[in-house]
Write a protein that holds these residues in place. Structure first.
Motif, PDB file in Angstrom:
ATOM      1  N   THR A  96       0.812  -1.214   0.000  1.00 55.97           N
ATOM      2  CA  THR A  96       0.000   0.000   0.000  1.00 55.97           C
ATOM      3  C   THR A  96       0.850   1.270   0.000  1.00 55.97           C
ATOM      4  O   THR A  96       0.289   2.364  -0.119  1.00 55.97           O
ATOM      5  CB  THR A  96      -0.957   0.050   1.213  1.00 55.97           C
ATOM      6  OG1 THR A  96      -0.204   0.248   2.418  1.00 55.97           O
ATOM      7  CG2 THR A  96      -1.796  -1.215   1.308  1.00 55.97           C
ATOM      8  N   VAL A  97       2.165   1.135   0.145  1.00 62.07           N
ATOM      9  CA  VAL A  97       3.041   2.312   0.126  1.00 62.07           C
ATOM     10  C   VAL A  97       3.091   2.813  -1.318  1.00 62.07           C
ATOM     11  O   VAL A  97       3.541   2.092  -2.212  1.00 62.07           O
ATOM     12  CB  VAL A  97       4.460   1.984   0.647  1.00 62.07           C
ATOM     13  CG1 VAL A  97       5.383   3.194   0.512  1.00 62.07           C
ATOM     14  CG2 VAL A  97       4.408   1.495   2.095  1.00 62.07           C
ATOM     15  N   PRO A  98       2.622   4.028  -1.558  1.00 62.25           N
ATOM     16  CA  PRO A  98       2.551   4.516  -2.942  1.00 62.25           C
ATOM     17  C   PRO A  98       3.922   4.753  -3.573  1.00 62.25           C
ATOM     18  O   PRO A  98       4.862   5.197  -2.904  1.00 62.25           O
ATOM     19  CB  PRO A  98       1.804   5.853  -2.826  1.00 62.25           C
ATOM     20  CG  PRO A  98       1.228   5.892  -1.454  1.00 62.25           C
ATOM     21  CD  PRO A  98       2.076   4.993  -0.611  1.00 62.25           C
ATOM     22  N   ALA A  99       4.005   4.482  -4.848  1.00 57.40           N
ATOM     23  CA  ALA A  99       5.213   4.804  -5.612  1.00 57.40           C
ATOM     24  C   ALA A  99       5.452   6.300  -5.505  1.00 57.40           C
ATOM     25  O   ALA A  99       4.518   7.099  -5.602  1.00 57.40           O
ATOM     26  CB  ALA A  99       5.041   4.406  -7.069  1.00 57.40           C
ATOM     27  N   GLY A 100       6.690   6.681  -5.278  1.00 58.85           N
ATOM     28  CA  GLY A 100       7.034   8.089  -5.176  1.00 58.85           C
ATOM     29  C   GLY A 100       6.841   8.673  -3.793  1.00 58.85           C
ATOM     30  O   GLY A 100       7.124   9.844  -3.574  1.00 58.85           O
ATOM     31  N   ALA A 131      10.468  -9.124  -4.353  1.00 60.70           N
ATOM     32  CA  ALA A 131      10.901  -7.749  -4.632  1.00 60.70           C
ATOM     33  C   ALA A 131      10.157  -7.208  -5.846  1.00 60.70           C
ATOM     34  O   ALA A 131       9.793  -7.944  -6.750  1.00 60.70           O
ATOM     35  CB  ALA A 131      12.407  -7.703  -4.871  1.00 60.70           C
ATOM     36  N   LEU A 132       9.962  -5.936  -5.870  1.00 60.73           N
ATOM     37  CA  LEU A 132       9.216  -5.156  -6.839  1.00 60.73           C
ATOM     38  C   LEU A 132       7.720  -5.269  -6.566  1.00 60.73           C
ATOM     39  O   LEU A 132       7.069  -4.271  -6.352  1.00 60.73           O
ATOM     40  CB  LEU A 132       9.523  -5.514  -8.297  1.00 60.73           C
ATOM     41  CG  LEU A 132       8.840  -4.628  -9.339  1.00 60.73           C
ATOM     42  CD1 LEU A 132       9.279  -3.184  -9.217  1.00 60.73           C
ATOM     43  CD2 LEU A 132       9.077  -5.138 -10.735  1.00 60.73           C
ATOM     44  N   PHE A 133       7.160  -6.474  -6.535  1.00 59.97           N
ATOM     45  CA  PHE A 133       5.723  -6.649  -6.347  1.00 59.97           C
ATOM     46  C   PHE A 133       5.302  -6.351  -4.904  1.00 59.97           C
ATOM     47  O   PHE A 133       4.182  -5.931  -4.662  1.00 59.97           O
ATOM     48  CB  PHE A 133       5.306  -8.056  -6.767  1.00 59.97           C
ATOM     49  CG  PHE A 133       5.693  -8.346  -8.184  1.00 59.97           C
ATOM     50  CD1 PHE A 133       4.996  -7.774  -9.237  1.00 59.97           C
ATOM     51  CD2 PHE A 133       6.790  -9.140  -8.476  1.00 59.97           C
ATOM     52  CE1 PHE A 133       5.370  -8.007 -10.553  1.00 59.97           C
ATOM     53  CE2 PHE A 133       7.167  -9.388  -9.778  1.00 59.97           C
ATOM     54  CZ  PHE A 133       6.460  -8.822 -10.828  1.00 59.97           C
ATOM     55  N   VAL A 134       6.189  -6.603  -3.966  1.00 61.35           N
ATOM     56  CA  VAL A 134       6.043  -6.162  -2.580  1.00 61.35           C
ATOM     57  C   VAL A 134       7.186  -5.157  -2.419  1.00 61.35           C
ATOM     58  O   VAL A 134       8.326  -5.535  -2.175  1.00 61.35           O
ATOM     59  CB  VAL A 134       6.148  -7.333  -1.589  1.00 61.35           C
ATOM     60  CG1 VAL A 134       6.038  -6.838  -0.159  1.00 61.35           C
ATOM     61  CG2 VAL A 134       5.062  -8.378  -1.883  1.00 61.35           C
ATOM     62  N   PRO A 135       6.903  -3.872  -2.634  1.00 64.32           N
ATOM     63  CA  PRO A 135       7.946  -2.874  -2.865  1.00 64.32           C
ATOM     64  C   PRO A 135       8.718  -2.428  -1.611  1.00 64.32           C
ATOM     65  O   PRO A 135       8.606  -1.296  -1.147  1.00 64.32           O
ATOM     66  CB  PRO A 135       7.182  -1.717  -3.498  1.00 64.32           C
ATOM     67  CG  PRO A 135       5.802  -1.837  -2.925  1.00 64.32           C
ATOM     68  CD  PRO A 135       5.562  -3.310  -2.776  1.00 64.32           C
ATOM     69  N   CYS A 136       9.535  -3.319  -1.104  1.00 61.14           N
ATOM     70  CA  CYS A 136      10.346  -3.010   0.080  1.00 61.14           C
ATOM     71  C   CYS A 136      11.376  -1.921  -0.206  1.00 61.14           C
ATOM     72  O   CYS A 136      11.903  -1.309   0.722  1.00 61.14           O
ATOM     73  CB  CYS A 136      11.008  -4.265   0.623  1.00 61.14           C
ATOM     74  SG  CYS A 136      12.024  -5.142  -0.565  1.00 61.14           S
ATOM     75  N   HIS A 137      11.637  -1.641  -1.483  1.00 60.86           N
ATOM     76  CA  HIS A 137      12.573  -0.562  -1.819  1.00 60.86           C
ATOM     77  C   HIS A 137      12.024   0.804  -1.410  1.00 60.86           C
ATOM     78  O   HIS A 137      12.781   1.768  -1.355  1.00 60.86           O
ATOM     79  CB  HIS A 137      12.902  -0.586  -3.322  1.00 60.86           C
ATOM     80  CG  HIS A 137      11.728  -0.281  -4.202  1.00 60.86           C
ATOM     81  ND1 HIS A 137      10.872  -1.269  -4.636  1.00 60.86           N
ATOM     82  CD2 HIS A 137      11.269   0.888  -4.719  1.00 60.86           C
ATOM     83  CE1 HIS A 137       9.929  -0.716  -5.388  1.00 60.86           C
ATOM     84  NE2 HIS A 137      10.146   0.592  -5.454  1.00 60.86           N
ATOM     85  N   LEU A 159      15.423   2.631  -8.409  1.00 57.81           N
ATOM     86  CA  LEU A 159      13.973   2.455  -8.260  1.00 57.81           C
ATOM     87  C   LEU A 159      13.314   3.693  -7.660  1.00 57.81           C
ATOM     88  O   LEU A 159      12.273   4.151  -8.148  1.00 57.81           O
ATOM     89  CB  LEU A 159      13.683   1.225  -7.393  1.00 57.81           C
ATOM     90  CG  LEU A 159      14.048  -0.114  -8.030  1.00 57.81           C
ATOM     91  CD1 LEU A 159      14.105  -1.206  -6.969  1.00 57.81           C
ATOM     92  CD2 LEU A 159      13.078  -0.469  -9.142  1.00 57.81           C
ATOM     93  N   LEU A 160      13.911   4.238  -6.607  1.00 61.15           N
ATOM     94  CA  LEU A 160      13.346   5.427  -5.975  1.00 61.15           C
ATOM     95  C   LEU A 160      13.374   6.628  -6.923  1.00 61.15           C
ATOM     96  O   LEU A 160      12.400   7.388  -7.009  1.00 61.15           O
ATOM     97  CB  LEU A 160      14.081   5.735  -4.674  1.00 61.15           C
ATOM     98  CG  LEU A 160      13.856   4.722  -3.543  1.00 61.15           C
ATOM     99  CD1 LEU A 160      14.807   4.987  -2.390  1.00 61.15           C
ATOM    100  CD2 LEU A 160      12.405   4.724  -3.080  1.00 61.15           C
TER     101      LEU A 160
END
Length: 174
Positions: A96-100, A131-137, A159-160
């Motif tokens: 649920t953490v939004p990209a950006g 990773a990526l699909f569960v965006p721990c980055h 990625l960020l």
């Protein structure tokens, strides 16, 4: 159980995903080999055989589209991970953490309903197989330090920046 896997070229290097028979991502990351991913899969989900294919259909398309800038395409890709109650919940929250809009480990712990469980939040990121699909980055340390990332800090930085460049605001990290 037999799973399938495919490797896709991305701007940060090869990205491999292992997918179960139902189409759920079991493990994924910036590597060209399934040997790097197999140990990340929980024993109860670990396939007995993995067949390499050239394309995983909608999953490969999502990987390619994400790296081209369509950030939301990863949101609906199903993922299968197994662990204790907190980690399972934390992985759902990570999605649920939004990209950006990356968050700190403290903010992530709070989002997961356990504000004091900062180490638990960090563990959820470290033990994330998808990773990526569960965006721990999208999680970093207080003060802006990136923290760790299984696939390397240059990949996390990319990625960020990739997500921030899509017109979304992101704090300066580094």
């Amino acid at each position: 159980m037999t799973a399938t896997a495919a490797t896709t070229d991305t701007p940060i290097g090869p990205f491999t995903a292992i997918v179960d028979a139902e189409g759920c991502v079991l493990a994924s990351g910036w590597t060209a080999t399934i040997e790097d991913l197999q140990p990340l899969i929980h024993k109860s989900l670990r396939p007995s055989d993995i067949r390499m294919v050239s394309n995983l259909g909608s999953i490969t398309m999502a990987i390619e589209d994400y790296h081209r800038g369509e950030l939301s395409v990863i949101d609906d890709i199903p993922v299968a991970q197994q662990s204790g109650e907190f980690l399972m919940h934390a992985w759902k929250v990570l999605r649920t953490v939004p990209a950006g809009s990356p968050v700190t480990y403290s903010e992530f712990a709070d989002m997961a309903g356990r504000p004091a469980a900062i180490r638990g939040a960090a563990s959820a990121c470290a033990r994330n197989a998808a990773a990526l699909f569960v965006p721990c980055h999208r999680v970093f340390r207080i003060g802006g330090a990136l923290g760790g990332f299984r696939w390397g800090l240059p990949a996390k930085t990319w990625l960020l920046a990739h997500e921030a460049a899509r017109g979304l605001s992101a704090p300066t990290v580094g």
